[in-house]
Motif scaffolding. Sequence first.
Motif, PDB file in Angstrom:
ATOM      1  N   SER A   1      47.054  30.915  47.849  1.00 41.55           N
ATOM      2  CA  SER A   1      48.287  31.229  48.587  1.00 41.55           C
ATOM      3  C   SER A   1      48.364  30.698  49.726  1.00 41.55           C
ATOM      4  O   SER A   1      49.321  30.265  50.254  1.00 41.55           O
ATOM      5  CB  SER A   1      48.541  32.606  47.935  1.00 41.55           C
ATOM      6  OG  SER A   1      49.624  33.110  49.056  1.00 41.55           O
TER       7      SER A   1
ATOM      8  N   LEU B   1      50.957  27.813  51.139  1.00 39.58           N
ATOM      9  CA  LEU B   1      51.948  28.492  52.026  1.00 39.58           C
ATOM     10  C   LEU B   1      51.961  27.548  53.328  1.00 39.58           C
ATOM     11  O   LEU B   1      52.822  27.122  54.090  1.00 39.58           O
ATOM     12  CB  LEU B   1      51.872  29.887  52.197  1.00 39.58           C
ATOM     13  CG  LEU B   1      53.059  30.480  53.489  1.00 39.58           C
ATOM     14  CD1 LEU B   1      54.369  30.291  52.842  1.00 39.58           C
ATOM     15  CD2 LEU B   1      52.651  31.913  53.374  1.00 39.58           C
TER      16      LEU B   1
ATOM     17  N   THR C   1      51.841  32.511  43.205  1.00 35.52           N
ATOM     18  CA  THR C   1      50.567  33.460  43.653  1.00 35.52           C
ATOM     19  C   THR C   1      51.098  34.613  44.121  1.00 35.52           C
ATOM     20  O   THR C   1      50.472  35.976  43.917  1.00 35.52           O
ATOM     21  CB  THR C   1      49.880  32.852  44.771  1.00 35.52           C
ATOM     22  OG1 THR C   1      50.654  32.699  45.792  1.00 35.52           O
ATOM     23  CG2 THR C   1      49.108  31.498  44.339  1.00 35.52           C
ATOM     24  N   VAL C   2      52.400  34.778  44.589  1.00 35.01           N
ATOM     25  CA  VAL C   2      52.776  36.267  44.987  1.00 35.01           C
ATOM     26  C   VAL C   2      53.104  36.835  43.861  1.00 35.01           C
ATOM     27  O   VAL C   2      52.707  38.252  43.837  1.00 35.01           O
ATOM     28  CB  VAL C   2      54.062  36.010  45.670  1.00 35.01           C
ATOM     29  CG1 VAL C   2      54.873  37.442  46.101  1.00 35.01           C
ATOM     30  CG2 VAL C   2      53.995  35.371  47.099  1.00 35.01           C
TER      31      VAL C   2
ATOM     32  N   ASN D   1      44.466  34.576  46.799  1.00 31.92           N
ATOM     33  CA  ASN D   1      44.908  34.617  48.101  1.00 31.92           C
ATOM     34  C   ASN D   1      44.680  33.200  48.849  1.00 31.92           C
ATOM     35  O   ASN D   1      45.166  32.798  49.884  1.00 31.92           O
ATOM     36  CB  ASN D   1      44.310  35.821  48.823  1.00 31.92           C
ATOM     37  CG  ASN D   1      44.926  37.317  48.409  1.00 31.92           C
ATOM     38  OD1 ASN D   1      46.077  37.122  47.858  1.00 31.92           O
ATOM     39  ND2 ASN D   1      44.060  38.119  48.632  1.00 31.92           N
TER      40      ASN D   1
ATOM     41  N   PHE E   1      53.018  28.808  45.695  1.00 31.82           N
ATOM     42  CA  PHE E   1      52.926  30.110  46.636  1.00 31.82           C
ATOM     43  C   PHE E   1      53.553  30.986  45.983  1.00 31.82           C
ATOM     44  O   PHE E   1      53.129  32.178  45.966  1.00 31.82           O
ATOM     45  CB  PHE E   1      53.716  29.597  47.992  1.00 31.82           C
ATOM     46  CG  PHE E   1      53.779  30.863  48.817  1.00 31.82           C
ATOM     47  CD1 PHE E   1      52.882  31.584  49.181  1.00 31.82           C
ATOM     48  CD2 PHE E   1      54.949  31.262  49.334  1.00 31.82           C
ATOM     49  CE1 PHE E   1      53.038  32.821  50.108  1.00 31.82           C
ATOM     50  CE2 PHE E   1      55.441  32.432  49.751  1.00 31.82           C
ATOM     51  CZ  PHE E   1      54.288  33.167  50.297  1.00 31.82           C
TER      52      PHE E   1
END
Length: 395
Positions: free
Chosen positions: A276, A280, A78-79, A273, A75
């Motif tokens: 992500s 998450l 990906t941010v 996304n 996660f």
Amino acid sequence: MTLALNQVTTIFLAVALLVLGTFLVKKASFLQKFCIPAPVVGGLLFAIIATALKATGILQITLDTSLQSLFMLTFFTTVGLGASFKLIKLGGKLLVIYWIACGFLALAQNVIGVSLASVFGIHPLIGMMAGAVSMEGGHGAAGAFGQTLEDMGIQSALAIGIAAATFGLVAGGLVGGPTVKYLIAKHDLKPTETEEVVETEEEKGQPIHSNTFFIQVLLITFCMALGTYLGELFSTATGFVLPGYVGAMFVAVIVRNIVDKLNPKAIDMKSINLISDVTLGIFLSMALMSIKLWEVADLALPMLVIVFVQVVFIVLFGIFVLFRLLGKNYDAAVMVAGFTGHGLGATPNAMANMAAVTGRFGPSRKAYLVVPIVGAFLIDVFAMPIIITTINLFK
């Protein structure tokens, strides 16, 4: 009686609770109103049931959450891959001011948390978990850093962080609108735009192809591998604690902007996304369901006091400092609504606050450009070093 769930069963349970949480959020309007994440709903529900079963002596459930760190690492990577510096140019001076203000807020939130922790006689890092980690960072950062602190021997850090993040989400949704209404009424503000805000989405309607998807997986896993390796080298050489997911995130930022120079179309944010959201959701569900609520009862009052002070601070900062820095106009007021939302909770809070304001008083394209860019990922460029430094000061 003890029920031990293995790795596979724990993942299944985490996904099942995520689906259950999604269903409950759709059915309960108050959960939607305050943007409470589905994994928080499902995970906390399980934690409450598990606590009740243990307290009554009926059953104690143990979980194998060994894969939780992998989802967390993915996660945060990906941010980092979402942090394109091209977006900073689009926002201009207002974005930079707003971004710096978010950095200052992270510092102030940690100072408040650590200071009040000393007043209550609890560990400073427990206070930090009700600071920038859970306020600006939200549930994702609370789950990640909470686990890191518990691995360092700080008991109940995860539960305190998650609880503070949940209260912050609710508070962010409650105070944002009234704060901006006060500014608009006091200064008689009017929108400068008459047209409706039009949201654009890159490659809208284009399906995700397997080849493109696997290129994103390749980039993500490369950043994860290199970032964790460099983080370990850095920690070994300096003695400075640097969690692997932080190193992976910053490597991802560098990789994103190098790839943008070489081939701007190589990064597919739809795929990023999607990965992500999935990672998450599972990570938070596993983090929440494994919370031992019986260990944090004594810390409930200090946490609530710290969160209350955080709310008061961000409202006063937004009214008397940020509003003036951003130009004392209607756009500035709408950005204060967004700032309050993600400064206490998450970017969806910010968008919900701004939607409520613009729906009543009129559009603000500047706010809709600046707030999502900073709140979604740029904020971590300042917040992460501040949090890491705080950890190393008080470890």
